[in-house]
Design an enzyme around this catalytic site. Structure first.
Site, PDB file in Angstrom:
ATOM      1  CB  THR A  66      -1.024  -0.060   1.163  1.00  0.00           C
ATOM      2  OG1 THR A  66      -1.939   1.017   0.996  1.00  0.00           O
ATOM      3  CG2 THR A  66      -0.363   0.025   2.531  1.00  0.00           C
TER       4      THR A  66
ATOM      5  CE  LYS B 179      -1.930   0.924  -3.208  1.00  0.00           C
ATOM      6  NZ  LYS B 179      -3.343   1.156  -3.531  1.00  0.00           N
TER       7      LYS B 179
ATOM      8  CG  ASN C 126      -2.970  -3.809  -5.498  1.00  0.00           C
ATOM      9  OD1 ASN C 126      -2.763  -4.549  -6.463  1.00  0.00           O
ATOM     10  ND2 ASN C 126      -4.121  -3.786  -4.857  1.00  0.00           N
TER      11      ASN C 126
ATOM     12  CG  ASP D 196      -5.515  -0.639  -5.848  1.00  0.00           C
ATOM     13  OD1 ASP D 196      -5.997  -1.270  -4.898  1.00  0.00           O
ATOM     14  OD2 ASP D 196      -4.407  -0.084  -5.814  1.00  0.00           O
TER      15      ASP D 196
ATOM     16  N   GLY E 223     -11.675  14.685  -7.958  1.00  0.00           N
ATOM     17  CA  GLY E 223     -10.358  14.274  -7.467  1.00  0.00           C
ATOM     18  C   GLY E 223      -9.498  13.673  -8.554  1.00  0.00           C
TER      19      GLY E 223
ATOM     20  N   GLY F 294      -6.015  12.915  -7.691  1.00  0.00           N
ATOM     21  CA  GLY F 294      -4.796  12.459  -7.004  1.00  0.00           C
ATOM     22  C   GLY F 294      -4.533  11.008  -7.399  1.00  0.00           C
ATOM     23  N   GLY F 295      -3.858  10.274  -6.517  1.00  0.00           N
ATOM     24  CA  GLY F 295      -3.526   8.878  -6.825  1.00  0.00           C
ATOM     25  C   GLY F 295      -4.773   8.051  -7.114  1.00  0.00           C
ATOM     26  CB  ALA F 296      -7.765   7.312  -5.080  1.00  0.00           C
TER      27      ALA F 296
ATOM     28  CB  THR G   9      -4.025  20.919  -7.765  1.00  0.00           C
ATOM     29  OG1 THR G   9      -3.915  21.005  -6.342  1.00  0.00           O
ATOM     30  CG2 THR G   9      -2.800  21.508  -8.426  1.00  0.00           C
TER      31      THR G   9
HETATM   32  P1  ATR Z   1      -5.009   9.437  -2.822  1.00  0.00           P
HETATM   33  O1  ATR Z   1      -3.893   8.498  -3.197  1.00  0.00           O
HETATM   34  O2  ATR Z   1      -5.817   8.963  -1.646  1.00  0.00           O
HETATM   35  O3  ATR Z   1      -5.854   9.835  -3.971  1.00  0.00           O
HETATM   36  P2  ATR Z   1      -3.741  12.020  -3.005  1.00  0.00           P
HETATM   37  O4  ATR Z   1      -3.031  11.619  -4.255  1.00  0.00           O
HETATM   38  O5  ATR Z   1      -3.008  12.832  -1.987  1.00  0.00           O
HETATM   39  O6  ATR Z   1      -4.276  10.736  -2.232  1.00  0.00           O
HETATM   40  O7  ATR Z   1      -5.080  12.778  -3.440  1.00  0.00           O
HETATM   41  C1  ATR Z   1      -5.924  13.440  -2.528  1.00  0.00           C
HETATM   42  C2  ATR Z   1      -7.043  14.092  -3.313  1.00  0.00           C
HETATM   43  O8  ATR Z   1      -7.894  14.834  -2.432  1.00  0.00           O
HETATM   44  C3  ATR Z   1      -6.553  15.094  -4.338  1.00  0.00           C
HETATM   45  O9  ATR Z   1      -7.499  15.146  -5.386  1.00  0.00           O
HETATM   46  C4  ATR Z   1      -6.550  16.388  -3.513  1.00  0.00           C
HETATM   47  O10 ATR Z   1      -6.557  17.576  -4.275  1.00  0.00           O
HETATM   48  P3  ATR Z   1      -5.154  18.216  -4.758  1.00  0.00           P
HETATM   49  O11 ATR Z   1      -4.677  17.399  -5.928  1.00  0.00           O
HETATM   50  O12 ATR Z   1      -5.487  19.618  -5.139  1.00  0.00           O
HETATM   51  O13 ATR Z   1      -4.217  18.127  -3.574  1.00  0.00           O
HETATM   52  C5  ATR Z   1      -7.848  16.220  -2.791  1.00  0.00           C
HETATM   53  N1  ATR Z   1      -7.933  17.049  -1.592  1.00  0.00           N
HETATM   54  C6  ATR Z   1      -7.266  16.842  -0.435  1.00  0.00           C
HETATM   55  N2  ATR Z   1      -7.587  17.806   0.449  1.00  0.00           N
HETATM   56  C7  ATR Z   1      -8.469  18.637  -0.173  1.00  0.00           C
HETATM   57  C8  ATR Z   1      -9.179  19.839   0.206  1.00  0.00           C
HETATM   58  N3  ATR Z   1      -9.035  20.357   1.425  1.00  0.00           N
HETATM   59  N4  ATR Z   1     -10.007  20.405  -0.694  1.00  0.00           N
HETATM   60  C9  ATR Z   1     -10.155  19.873  -1.933  1.00  0.00           C
HETATM   61  N5  ATR Z   1      -9.509  18.763  -2.342  1.00  0.00           N
HETATM   62  C10 ATR Z   1      -8.692  18.145  -1.482  1.00  0.00           C
END
Ligand code: ATR
Length: 280
Positions: A43, A47, A68, A106, A131, A133-135, A157
């Protein structure tokens, strides 16, 4: 969930957790292999690192750019690679060589959960994904792979959403990707941000820009708490909802099948997860 599954199938196996520093990952994998483990799950943050550490990558790991699940394999006198456990089970003698085989379960976990928990089949649908990010990236790619018609992507972002959109554009040109909020109703809304994990977190979307009456089904990839703020407002709006427990369950069920070669006892595994995570 794995130990419950082993017990249900009468397998004398055991699943244990180890905390490993990234700098030790290579040694930890080699150590597990030397001790005749059947396989491993990895995890965060391992990964991506593991991609460069396994001997062979399954198509699933190559496609999703992450490992994973690892299966330890041996090569017999006949030159065929098999899970190391098969050598013990049928007394094939000892392998002459060993290798590590990396998989990613996954992505399949997401599709199986959407079908089982929400009754959604993705082909031809319009999906709004929060979102990148990674997921979020993994879910977006899987949705595109499954043939969704239109994908609306947002992320705090914005550049990350743009990057994921560009990747989908290249890899799955048949899918229409829009960075931003949908202007028409969608079939499914998915939260892949971490908003909702902590008490008091805001909603991951702006309800002034998108009304939940515009969507039939809402999926939150978060499973703890069971009812996130998004799930609560979606239920109040009459949407069908599910949380991310099914994703956790199905990535595990798929890994179980990779290691054991047996169909996973999914109901037993789900029950074990619910008991462990929700205490009921
Ligand atoms: P994971 O692997 O769990 O997806 P991650 O890659 O850190 O973890 O992604 C977290 C996600 O939650 C991202 O989409 C992040 O937005 P950013 O890419 O802008 O960081 C989003 N996220 C986390 N905190 C947030 C907040 N306070 N408001 C809006 N989006 C948030």
């Amino acid at each position: 969930m794995h130990n419950a599954a082993f017990a249900a199938l009468g397998l004398d196996w055991c699943y244990v957790a180890f905390e490993v520093a990234p700098v030790s990952l290579r040694t930890a994998i080699a150590g597990a292999q030397a001790m005749n483990f059947s396989g491993l799950n990895l995890t965060v943050p391992h990964k991506l690192l593991a991609l460069g550490l396994v001997d062979v990558l399954d198509e699933s790991a190559r496609a999703w750019g992450a490992v994973n699940t690892i299966r330890f394999e041996g090569q017999g006198d006949d030159g065929i690679w098999r899970p190391v456990t098969e050598f013990d089970a049928v007394d094939r003698g000892r392998p002459t060589q060993f290798r590590t085989h990396g998989f990613n379960t996954d992505a399949e976990g997401i599709s199986r959960s959407l079908v089982e928990d929400l009754g959604v089949s993705l082909t031809g649908t319009r999906v709004f994904l929060l979102g990148a990010g990674g997921a979020g990236r993994a879910i977006a790619l899987r949705l595109a792979f499954e043939g969704v018609r239109e994908l609306f992507l947002t992320n705090r972002t914005a550049s990350k959403a743009e990057e994921v959109a560009a990747e989908i554009h290249t890899r799955f040109p048949g899918v229409r990707v829009v960075v931003g909020y949908p202007t028409e109703p969608v079939d499914l809304l998915i939260n892949a941000t971490s908003l909702g994990l902590k008490p008091g977190d805001a909603l991951p979307l702006d309800l002034a820009r998108f009304s939940l009456s515009e969507v039939r089904a809402v999926y939150d990839a978060i499973y703890r708490p069971a009812v996130t703020p998004l799930i609560a407002v979606a239920q109040a709006a009459g949407c069908k909802t599910a949380n991310g427990l099914g994703m956790l369950l199905h990535q595990g069920a798929k890994a179980f099948e990779i290691w054991t070669g047996c169909p996973a006892p999914v109901a037993v595994m789900r029950r074990a997860l619910e008991l462990n995570i929700y205490g009921r």
